[in-house]
Design a protein around this motif. Structure first.
Motif: not given
Length: 139
Positions: A61, A67, A69, A94, A100
């Motif tokens: 990433l 993003a 996940v 993360l 994310a």
């Protein structure tokens, strides 16, 4: 997969390309990830089942690009394993990626909604019947 992802990403600025963690041959799809090439974009990496897969995704990433996940916590639980430790570890992995968001997928019962919150998941996908139960119980 990469060619299709880039084409789909070109549809609009608010499109997240959804890519499973493995392809149909059980090979990692991280090389197809749009962020690993020159045309990076928002992605939703899905069908994740292990902390090791989350770590691989985290390495791929771009920390400046949003993003999602998606860890299939419900499917992990279906194997008789408590998904909570894996989800908490995934959240830690993360932590260095501010864009994310961790998603708890495959909700099987109302309890999972609360577990997702407890683990720090930003998103939880809930089937209609479970959502209706939750609304009756909490509303």
């Amino acid at each position: 997969m990469r060619r299709q992802a880039l084409k789909i990403k070109g549809w609009a600025k608010n499109v997240y390309v959804k890519i499973p963690i493995t392809n149909t041959r059980a090979e990692s799809s991280l090389p197809a990830h749009p962020r690993t090439g020159p045309r990076r974009g928002e992605t939703h990496v899905t069908a994740i089942l292990t902390v090791e897969q989350v770590a691989g995704v985290a390495q791929a990433l771009n920390p400046k690009v949003p993003a999602v996940v998606s860890v299939f916590a419900g499917r992990i639980a279906d194997t008789g394993v408590d998904p909570m430790p894996q989800m908490r570890e995934s959240k830690k992995i993360l932590a260095g990626l501010p864009q994310a968001e961790l998603l708890w997928a495959s909700v099987r019962e109302v309890l999972n909604i609360f577990q997702a919150d407890d683990c720090g998941c930003a998103i939880v996908t809930v089937p209609h019947d479970i959502l209706a139960k939750a609304m009756k119980m909490t509303g």
